[in-house]
Design an enzyme around this catalytic site. Sequence first.
Site, PDB file in Angstrom:
ATOM      1  N   LYS A 162     -80.659 -49.865  23.176  1.00  0.00           N
ATOM      2  CA  LYS A 162     -81.151 -49.537  24.528  1.00  0.00           C
ATOM      3  C   LYS A 162     -81.157 -48.018  24.613  1.00  0.00           C
ATOM      4  O   LYS A 162     -80.120 -47.376  24.637  1.00  0.00           O
ATOM      5  CB  LYS A 162     -80.228 -50.145  25.583  1.00  0.00           C
ATOM      6  CG  LYS A 162     -80.880 -50.485  26.906  1.00  0.00           C
ATOM      7  CD  LYS A 162     -81.361 -49.304  27.712  1.00  0.00           C
ATOM      8  CE  LYS A 162     -80.272 -48.613  28.507  1.00  0.00           C
ATOM      9  NZ  LYS A 162     -80.783 -47.358  29.141  1.00  0.00           N
ATOM     10  N   GLU A 187     -68.560 -42.866  22.262  1.00  0.00           N
ATOM     11  CA  GLU A 187     -68.612 -41.419  22.046  1.00  0.00           C
ATOM     12  C   GLU A 187     -68.954 -40.814  23.396  1.00  0.00           C
ATOM     13  O   GLU A 187     -70.073 -40.960  23.884  1.00  0.00           O
ATOM     14  CB  GLU A 187     -69.678 -41.128  20.972  1.00  0.00           C
ATOM     15  CG  GLU A 187     -69.423 -39.846  20.237  1.00  0.00           C
ATOM     16  CD  GLU A 187     -70.210 -38.716  20.824  1.00  0.00           C
ATOM     17  OE1 GLU A 187     -69.671 -38.076  21.751  1.00  0.00           O
ATOM     18  OE2 GLU A 187     -71.342 -38.507  20.408  1.00  0.00           O
ATOM     19  N   CYS A 227     -72.111 -33.088  24.162  1.00  0.00           N
ATOM     20  CA  CYS A 227     -70.785 -33.600  24.472  1.00  0.00           C
ATOM     21  C   CYS A 227     -69.697 -32.683  23.915  1.00  0.00           C
ATOM     22  O   CYS A 227     -68.601 -32.623  24.430  1.00  0.00           O
ATOM     23  CB  CYS A 227     -70.640 -35.000  23.919  1.00  0.00           C
ATOM     24  SG  CYS A 227     -71.289 -35.144  22.262  1.00  0.00           S
ATOM     25  N   GLU A 246     -66.662 -31.816  32.922  1.00  0.00           N
ATOM     26  CA  GLU A 246     -67.804 -31.587  32.034  1.00  0.00           C
ATOM     27  C   GLU A 246     -69.030 -31.251  32.888  1.00  0.00           C
ATOM     28  O   GLU A 246     -69.436 -32.052  33.730  1.00  0.00           O
ATOM     29  CB  GLU A 246     -68.078 -32.853  31.214  1.00  0.00           C
ATOM     30  CG  GLU A 246     -69.254 -32.692  30.278  1.00  0.00           C
ATOM     31  CD  GLU A 246     -69.445 -33.912  29.377  1.00  0.00           C
ATOM     32  OE1 GLU A 246     -69.654 -35.020  29.887  1.00  0.00           O
ATOM     33  OE2 GLU A 246     -69.386 -33.745  28.147  1.00  0.00           O
TER      34      GLU A 246
HETATM   35  P1  NAI Z   1     -74.879 -42.338  31.367  1.00  0.00           P
HETATM   36  O1  NAI Z   1     -73.592 -42.556  30.694  1.00  0.00           O
HETATM   37  O2  NAI Z   1     -75.091 -42.960  32.705  1.00  0.00           O
HETATM   38  O3  NAI Z   1     -76.103 -42.841  30.437  1.00  0.00           O
HETATM   39  C1  NAI Z   1     -76.052 -42.978  29.051  1.00  0.00           C
HETATM   40  C2  NAI Z   1     -76.699 -44.291  28.648  1.00  0.00           C
HETATM   41  O4  NAI Z   1     -75.969 -45.372  29.229  1.00  0.00           O
HETATM   42  C3  NAI Z   1     -78.140 -44.475  29.128  1.00  0.00           C
HETATM   43  O5  NAI Z   1     -78.865 -45.191  28.166  1.00  0.00           O
HETATM   44  C4  NAI Z   1     -77.964 -45.317  30.377  1.00  0.00           C
HETATM   45  O6  NAI Z   1     -79.106 -46.062  30.732  1.00  0.00           O
HETATM   46  C5  NAI Z   1     -76.826 -46.222  29.972  1.00  0.00           C
HETATM   47  N1  NAI Z   1     -76.050 -46.783  31.090  1.00  0.00           N
HETATM   48  C6  NAI Z   1     -75.828 -46.257  32.323  1.00  0.00           C
HETATM   49  N2  NAI Z   1     -75.076 -47.091  33.068  1.00  0.00           N
HETATM   50  C7  NAI Z   1     -74.810 -48.174  32.297  1.00  0.00           C
HETATM   51  C8  NAI Z   1     -74.067 -49.377  32.495  1.00  0.00           C
HETATM   52  N3  NAI Z   1     -73.448 -49.638  33.664  1.00  0.00           N
HETATM   53  N4  NAI Z   1     -73.984 -50.255  31.467  1.00  0.00           N
HETATM   54  C9  NAI Z   1     -74.592 -50.011  30.290  1.00  0.00           C
HETATM   55  N5  NAI Z   1     -75.312 -48.900  30.058  1.00  0.00           N
HETATM   56  C10 NAI Z   1     -75.420 -47.993  31.037  1.00  0.00           C
HETATM   57  O7  NAI Z   1     -75.107 -40.773  31.451  1.00  0.00           O
HETATM   58  P2  NAI Z   1     -76.104 -39.960  32.419  1.00  0.00           P
HETATM   59  O8  NAI Z   1     -76.080 -40.555  33.776  1.00  0.00           O
HETATM   60  O9  NAI Z   1     -77.402 -39.836  31.744  1.00  0.00           O
HETATM   61  O10 NAI Z   1     -75.412 -38.532  32.448  1.00  0.00           O
HETATM   62  C11 NAI Z   1     -74.295 -38.296  33.290  1.00  0.00           C
HETATM   63  C12 NAI Z   1     -73.291 -37.393  32.635  1.00  0.00           C
HETATM   64  O11 NAI Z   1     -72.774 -38.047  31.488  1.00  0.00           O
HETATM   65  C13 NAI Z   1     -73.831 -36.081  32.091  1.00  0.00           C
HETATM   66  O12 NAI Z   1     -73.897 -35.098  33.086  1.00  0.00           O
HETATM   67  C14 NAI Z   1     -72.815 -35.766  31.040  1.00  0.00           C
HETATM   68  O13 NAI Z   1     -71.688 -35.174  31.610  1.00  0.00           O
HETATM   69  C15 NAI Z   1     -72.442 -37.117  30.485  1.00  0.00           C
HETATM   70  N6  NAI Z   1     -73.190 -37.440  29.245  1.00  0.00           N
HETATM   71  C16 NAI Z   1     -72.549 -37.366  28.048  1.00  0.00           C
HETATM   72  C17 NAI Z   1     -73.244 -37.579  26.880  1.00  0.00           C
HETATM   73  C18 NAI Z   1     -72.601 -37.484  25.543  1.00  0.00           C
HETATM   74  O14 NAI Z   1     -73.275 -37.174  24.575  1.00  0.00           O
HETATM   75  N7  NAI Z   1     -71.340 -37.795  25.411  1.00  0.00           N
HETATM   76  C19 NAI Z   1     -74.678 -37.860  26.889  1.00  0.00           C
HETATM   77  C20 NAI Z   1     -75.252 -37.984  28.200  1.00  0.00           C
HETATM   78  C21 NAI Z   1     -74.520 -37.769  29.319  1.00  0.00           C
END
Ligand code: NAI
Length: 492
Positions: free
Chosen positions: A189, A264, A298, A395
């Site tokens: 996904k 991660e 990250c 973050e």
């Molecule tokens: P997110 O964690 O919501 O999204 C990442 C992935 O998870 C996307 O594919 C999203 O559709 C999916 N997702 C969201 N809610 C879900 C759920 N309940 N169950 C299963 N999958 C789900 O991150 P978002 O909203 O894009 O970014 C928010 C913050 O997260 C950023 O500001 C940053 O601080 C952090 N982040 C960290 C990342 C990393 O590489 N560790 C990457 C992206 C965001």
Amino acid sequence: MTMKLQDTRLLAARLSEVKTYGHFINGEWTEGHSGETIELSNPATRQTLAYIQSGDAVDVDRAVNAAHHAFPRWSKSSPAQRQTILRVIADRLRARQLDYAMMETLNNGKTITEAFTHDITGAIGLFEYYAGAAFQLHGQVADFADSTMLIHREPIGVVAQIIPWNFPLLMAAWKLGPALTTGCTVVLKVAEETPLSALRLAELCQEAGLPNGVLNLLTGFGEPCGAPLAAHAMVDKVAFTGSTEVGKLIVKAASNDLKKVTLELGGKSPNIILDDADMDLAIPGAANAIFFNHGQCCCAGSRLFVQEKKYDQVVEGVTQFAKNIRLGPGLDSRTQMGPLVSQTQLERVSGYLRSGEEQGAKALCGGKRHGENGYFVEPTVLVDTSPDMKVYREEIFGPVVTAIPFKSVDDDLLTRANDTTYGLAAGIYTRDMARAHRIANRLRAGTVWINCYNIFDAALPFGGYKQSGWGREMGHNALDNYLETKSICASI
Ligand code: NAI
Ligand code: MG
């Protein structure tokens, strides 16, 4: 990178055709069950790029079923077959590297140079590394008295993989490489913001000979599409990259039937500059640690600790570096930093900048949005911060660094460096290698860079301590995430 301006214009024109993409299920493009689509736009211009399916639980079920049916054959495929396919995937990606880099730039906003040299090169390296690993999944044999003991490694089964938008193709490669080489089948996904490069990759994998159903790709939002995937009864393992907040939801969703989980997640990584460091290395190093990929990393070095004697010099140097960064659309070859990925991220980062100002932090440069159309934020250096401030603790995921002075390399420094709920990465700049290693040994972080930052390699495990995650990706370690161990004991 060898690239003619002419080439980029031609490719841009080709990619500018607005298409609607389906899910990729069982080797076929499939319309979503809900019939609803999501509009994608270029974060530099806000122009419409494409439409994708807004996946739901019915789509999830179809994709998981396809992966389930493909598993028995793929899990028994020969290492040679898996290696060949992964190699061909890498070769074909290399042949179309510029196309993929352009797609990444249009969809994510990052510069074409960064997309080409980091993201796509990294993805190719990943597939090559895991192509080699197909032949290294050895079990063991143990002889003991009158029994023969066999220790087998077997693919874990159907794997759900959920990835974010900051390195769209690269994150797909980190996930797919170890899963495919071990014989697992996958439902991936992708992030709702940046699905384009992975959608093309799915097709490329099929052209490379990957049997139908081995890789299924879904597009859609987190709650309606990601959540049912993480909870699906026929999924054996979930691998997630994204926010710590959603990581915790994934653990809950997977806990019903105790699926294996790797995560991660976020970071607030310390980058420590000692007064004996080579400043020609440390200053651009500190800038790169935070400004690479616009801070949307990250492992971004977002807390910059500098020893007092060199504090002014480093802060001034990084500030100057930040002021010189040319912001603009990623396709423009003069651009050094593109826009953030989305309106949501622009608002999130802007919120942190406001909160820093309200709590008394001082911005030596940047501190605000750039322009009015795309989602640009000026590279920002904050000083006069304290541990009670949100900008110091949380973050930000944008081009914002907090500079913090320290007196000496002692327990207090290490306590402060480790004083975070995260533990993903850290950096140390010094000419004294022994001291660097002593510090590295005491940092609670999954990766420690010495006199460098943001260096990744397919062979180098990556992942976090504490709330930065569970398990490691890349390297040989990542294979364990996708393998079960079976002991067979035969009395002879
Ligand atoms: P997110 O964690 O919501 O999204 C990442 C992935 O998870 C996307 O594919 C999203 O559709 C999916 N997702 C969201 N809610 C879900 C759920 N309940 N169950 C299963 N999958 C789900 O991150 P978002 O909203 O894009 O970014 C928010 C913050 O997260 C950023 O500001 C940053 O601080 C952090 N982040 C960290 C990342 C990393 O590489 N560790 C990457 C992206 C965001
Ligand atoms: Mg989210």
